[in-house]
Design a protein around this motif. Structure first.
Motif, short mmCIF file in Angstrom:
data_model
loop_
_atom_site.label_atom_id
_atom_site.label_comp_id
_atom_site.label_asym_id
_atom_site.label_seq_id
_atom_site.Cartn_x
_atom_site.Cartn_y
_atom_site.Cartn_z
N VAL A 473 0.82 -1.21 0.00
CA VAL A 473 0.00 0.00 0.00
C VAL A 473 0.86 1.26 0.00
CG1 VAL A 473 -1.68 1.33 1.34
CG2 VAL A 473 -1.97 -1.15 1.07
N THR A 476 3.00 1.72 -3.25
CA THR A 476 2.21 2.16 -4.41
C THR A 476 1.90 3.65 -4.30
OG1 THR A 476 1.25 -0.05 -4.61
CG2 THR A 476 0.10 1.75 -5.72
N LEU A 477 1.55 4.12 -3.10
CA LEU A 477 1.28 5.54 -2.92
C LEU A 477 2.53 6.38 -3.14
CD1 LEU A 477 -1.14 5.83 0.15
CD2 LEU A 477 -1.59 6.47 -2.21
N ASP A 482 -1.56 7.03 -6.26
CA ASP A 482 -2.96 6.61 -6.14
C ASP A 482 -3.07 5.11 -6.40
OD1 ASP A 482 -3.00 6.08 -8.95
OD2 ASP A 482 -3.46 8.18 -9.36
N PHE A 483 -4.32 4.64 -6.37
CA PHE A 483 -4.61 3.22 -6.61
C PHE A 483 -5.51 3.06 -7.84
CE2 PHE A 483 -3.98 3.82 -2.04
CZ PHE A 483 -2.91 2.97 -1.82
N ASP A 484 -5.32 3.92 -8.81
CA ASP A 484 -6.11 3.87 -10.03
C ASP A 484 -5.44 2.92 -11.03
OD1 ASP A 484 -7.77 4.27 -12.16
OD2 ASP A 484 -6.95 6.24 -12.68
N MET A 500 -3.04 -6.86 -0.22
CA MET A 500 -2.44 -5.57 0.10
C MET A 500 -1.50 -5.69 1.30
SD MET A 500 -5.81 -3.16 -0.47
CE MET A 500 -6.72 -3.97 0.86
N LYS A 509 -5.26 4.50 4.97
CA LYS A 509 -4.60 4.20 3.69
C LYS A 509 -5.11 2.87 3.12
CE LYS A 509 -1.73 7.74 3.89
NZ LYS A 509 -0.34 7.56 4.30
N ALA A 513 -7.23 2.37 -0.41
CA ALA A 513 -6.87 1.42 -1.46
C ALA A 513 -8.07 0.56 -1.84
CB ALA A 513 -5.71 0.56 -1.00
N SER A 516 -10.86 2.62 -3.61
CA SER A 516 -10.51 2.98 -4.99
C SER A 516 -10.76 1.81 -5.93
CB SER A 516 -9.05 3.42 -5.06
OG SER A 516 -8.68 3.73 -6.39
N ILE A 517 -10.37 0.62 -5.51
CA ILE A 517 -10.57 -0.58 -6.33
C ILE A 517 -12.06 -0.88 -6.47
CG2 ILE A 517 -10.18 -3.08 -6.47
CD1 ILE A 517 -7.50 -2.59 -5.06
N CYS A 532 -10.67 -8.71 -0.89
CA CYS A 532 -9.50 -7.97 -0.43
C CYS A 532 -8.85 -8.71 0.74
CB CYS A 532 -9.89 -6.56 0.01
SG CYS A 532 -10.18 -5.44 -1.37
#
Length: 553
Positions: A473, A476-477, A482-484, A500, A509, A513, A516-517, A532
């Motif tokens: 997590v 990636t940030l 972002d988590f796009d 994750m 955070k 994540a 966003s998904i 998840c």
């Protein structure tokens, strides 16, 4: 006990197994087997009684001849039963589609012929058993046995004259020498009659030695499925060369990590299963080897020239001791020779791996599955796009670039891709866009792990149904902001698994994540399902997911 009864004692349980439902014997054959079993049980009892004869009152010559005939017949029957069981237990390869249907159909026909052959053999063996049984009555064996059983003379028994061969001093060395004399020479000479005399005064153990050699040779000339897996064995003796007709050897999950130099004499070997094992020079002489499961250790580039001789190979696993650029060409040349290869596992290929080579010739055109998840290479080799049968690929890259996606997307039959990326290449907030320029025409399952620097555009991966995301997590940030991932643009997507890593991530955070998904999936017309998984681990710890070790942050 075997000296007394021959193979009867070991044969009876096998005949019992043969009557089980799994062997699917025809009704008439089952009856014949039951008859053989009953007759042999009766003969075994008579043999035991004869063995109790006092040494000063041995059975007459006719009874001895009958006993010898029973023992020889028991060995013949056991050989036929063993061969039948080995052939009928051989499972077909698990292939799908038309080829799988053909293979399974051929397997059924083959097993039908094997069962018919057994029925014919059993009828012949019944005639032999009946003849031996008649002689038993003529020689009045049971009366002789009863007479001896009723005697109470307290003296040495006939069976006491025989000791276990392993207890006799020098038997192992002498038997090995005899076996070598009988087995030496080329294939043609081995088929010719050969006589070796064992001479010496009485009491030296000549008969026992001959029996030991006979038993070993009977084992040598049979086609065994030798299974040593999950045993405590740590070493394969050099005498394994004597198993000239050995076809299958399973040493998986053992502590055998080196094969003797004599191993290359097993010229009939078809299947070998090992566990991180070093092989001797001349391994390429095993021309009939089809399957090499597990992994063998490759310690020099010259070993690849040896392995290139195994042109019948369909499955192979290699673990490279210390990979460097000197391996690259020999490995590619070896793959070019293995034209029947269907499965390939490579461990320890770190760095360049034929990335500059466009085509491997003549090449493994039947290759269906490549597992390189325990190697990290710089780029996807361009020659992979020529593998028309490749459906499953597990690969780990140092970085992911557009050229890599072009090669992966052009593999015509690729349906399952597991891609692990160690580092990003484009910098923070810059992702690679996957669109319809990268074909991926057959891809239905995609697993992308560690560094997910991609975003899916409209038209990407048109048949993708299952997506697995494995990422840290915070990482990636930090790298992308972002988590796009553009999940709303995957037109055939049905399910997403998100793993994750959250060792230092705060709850908000993690929630960001997941939200966003989930938001992207809600925008997808298919409304794919989502699972998840929060993996709470320390920095650089490892978590096993789907059989792969991923470093999560």
């Amino acid at each position: 006990m075997e000296v007394v009864t021959g193979a009867v004692s070991t044969l009876l349980p096998k005949l019992g197994d043969l009557l089980k439902e799994e062997y699917k014997l025809q009704k008439g054959v089952r009856g014949e087997v039951m008859f053989l079993k009953a007759e042999l049980e009766s003969m075994e009892a008579a043999l035991h009684k004869l063995s109790d004869a006092p040494i000063d009152q041995p059975p007459d010559i006719q009874v001895k001849l009958w006993a010898r005939e029973v023992k020889e017949l028991s060995y013949d029957i056991e050989d036929k039963v063993d061969i039948y069981m080995v052939r009928i237990d051989r499972a077909p390869k698990e292939l799908h589609g038309l080829r799988g249907f053909i293979d399974r159909s051929l397997d059924l026909l083959t097993k039908a012929r094997i069962r018919h052959k057994l029925g014919s053999d059993i009828k012949v063996l019944r005639s032999s058993i009946e003849e031996v049984s008649k002689r038993r009555d003529r020689y009045k064996v049971d009366q002789v046995a009863l007479k001896h059983a009723s005697m109470t003379v307290d003296n040495l028994r006939l069976s006491a004259l025989y000791k276990k061969a392993i207890e006799l001093i020098g038997t192992e060395k002498k038997s090995s020498e005899l076996i070598e004399l009988l087995m030496e020479g080329d294939e043609a000479s081995k088929k010719q009659l050969r006589i070796v005399s064992i001479a010496g005064v009485g009491g030296l153990g000549k008969t026992t030695l001959a029996k030991v050699v006979y038993d070993v040779m009977a084992w040598v000339t049979a086609r065994w499925y030798l299974r040593l897996s999950y045993t405590s064995i740590t070493e394969i003796p050099k005498e394994i060369r004597n198993l000239q007709y050995l076809e299958v050897l399973d040493m998986s999950e053992t502590e055998v990590h080196k094969l003797p130099s004599t191993f290359v004499q097993l010229r009939q070997l078809l299947y070998l299963h090992v566990s991180r094992t070093r092989i001797p020079d001349g391994f390429g002489k095993l021309k009939h080897l089809h399957v090499l499961d597990g992994t063998i250790i490759v310690e020099s580039p010259t070993m690849m020239h040896d392995l290139a001789e195994l042109t019948e190979m369909t499955r192979m696993g290699l673990r490279f001791h210390e990979w460097n650029e000197s391996y690259e060409n020999p490995v590619i040349q070896c793959l070019g020779s293995l034209v029947k290869l269907e499965y390939l596992k490579l461990i320890g290929c770190n760095g360049d791996f034929g990335s500059r080579c466009d085509k491997v010739t003549p090449g493994p055109k039947l290759l269906q599955n490549i597992n390189m998840k325990s190697s990290t290479i710089c780029a996807v080799p361009r020659w992979m796009s020529s593998l028309c049968a490749l459906t499953i690929l597990h690969i780990s890259l140092l970085t992911l670039g557009e050229e890599d996606l072009h090669v992966l997307g052009s593999i015509p039959s690729l349906s399952h891709l597991q891609l692990s990326v160690e580092e990003s290449t484009q910098g923070c907030n810059k992702k690679i866009v996957i669109n319809n320029a990268y074909s991926f025409l057959c891809l239905t399952k995609f697993e992308i792990c560690k560094t997910i620097g991609v975003v899916f555009a409209q038209g990407a991966m048109p048949k993708l149904q299952t997506l697995v995301l494995v990422f840290g997590v915070l990482e990636t940030l930090d790298k992308f902001g972002d988590f796009d991932f553009g999940l709303e643009n995957l037109s055939s997507l049905m399910h997403v698994d998100a793993w994750m890593g959250c060792s230092k991530a705060k709850s908000e955070k993690l929630k960001a994540a997941e939200d966003s998904i989930r938001t992207a999936l809600d925008m997808n017309p298919n409304k794919p399902t989502l699972n998840c998984h929060e993996v709470t681990i320390l920095v650089h710890a490892s978590k096993q997911i789907h059989g792969q070790l991923f470093t999560l942050y």
